[in-house]
Design an enzyme around this catalytic site. Structure first.
Site, short mmCIF file in Angstrom:
data_model
loop_
_atom_site.label_atom_id
_atom_site.label_comp_id
_atom_site.label_asym_id
_atom_site.label_seq_id
_atom_site.Cartn_x
_atom_site.Cartn_y
_atom_site.Cartn_z
N GLY A 72 0.84 -1.19 0.00
CA GLY A 72 0.00 0.00 0.00
C GLY A 72 0.87 1.24 0.00
N LYS A 73 0.27 2.37 -0.20
CA LYS A 73 1.00 3.64 -0.17
C LYS A 73 -0.02 4.76 -0.10
CE LYS A 73 5.03 5.78 -0.60
NZ LYS A 73 6.18 5.53 0.24
#
Length: 95
Positions: A72-73
Site C-alpha cells: 500500500g501507499k
C-alpha cells in the site's frame, strides 16, 4: 496509468478537503499476504498514478522478502518549501 490486474489494486481512495486545500490518495494494492504496508509521500507533484505504482512496488518488496504484508501507499499533495511545520502537521492530521 494505473495497472489493473489480478494483483490489484484492491482500493483507491482520493481525499479532498477544500478548507485546508488538502489533496491526497490512499492505494491498497494487495492484501493476499497480509495487511497493506507502505508509507506516506508528501510532494507538490504526487499523483494517484505515482502512489499506485509505489503501492505495487511495496507488494513486490514484501512478497520477495517473504514478509506477512501486502502493499500500500499514500500521498499528500503539498509544497513542503512553502508551508510551515505546523501546516504540514495539520495536513497529516486531517489526512
Amino acid at each position: 496509468m494505473i495497472d489493473y490486474n489480478d494483483l490489484g489494486p484492491e482500493k483507491l481512495i482520493e481525499i479532498y478537503d477544500p478548507k485546508l486545500d488538502l489533496h491526497g490518495y490512499v492505494v491498497v494494492d494487495n492484501t493476499k499476504l497480509g495487511p497493506a504496508k507502505g508509507g506516506l509521500r508528501m510532494t507538490s507533484t504526487v499523483s494517484l498514478d505515482e502512489v499506485a505504482g509505489l503501492a505495487r512496488a511495496m507488494t513486490y518488496k514484501c512478497a520477495i522478502a517473504e514478509l506477512p504484508f501486502g502493499g500500500g501507499k499514500s500521498g499528500i499533495k503539498a509544497d513542503l518549501k512553502s508551508i510551515t511545520k505546523e501546516e504540514k502537521l495539520e495536513l497529516v492530521k486531517a489526512f
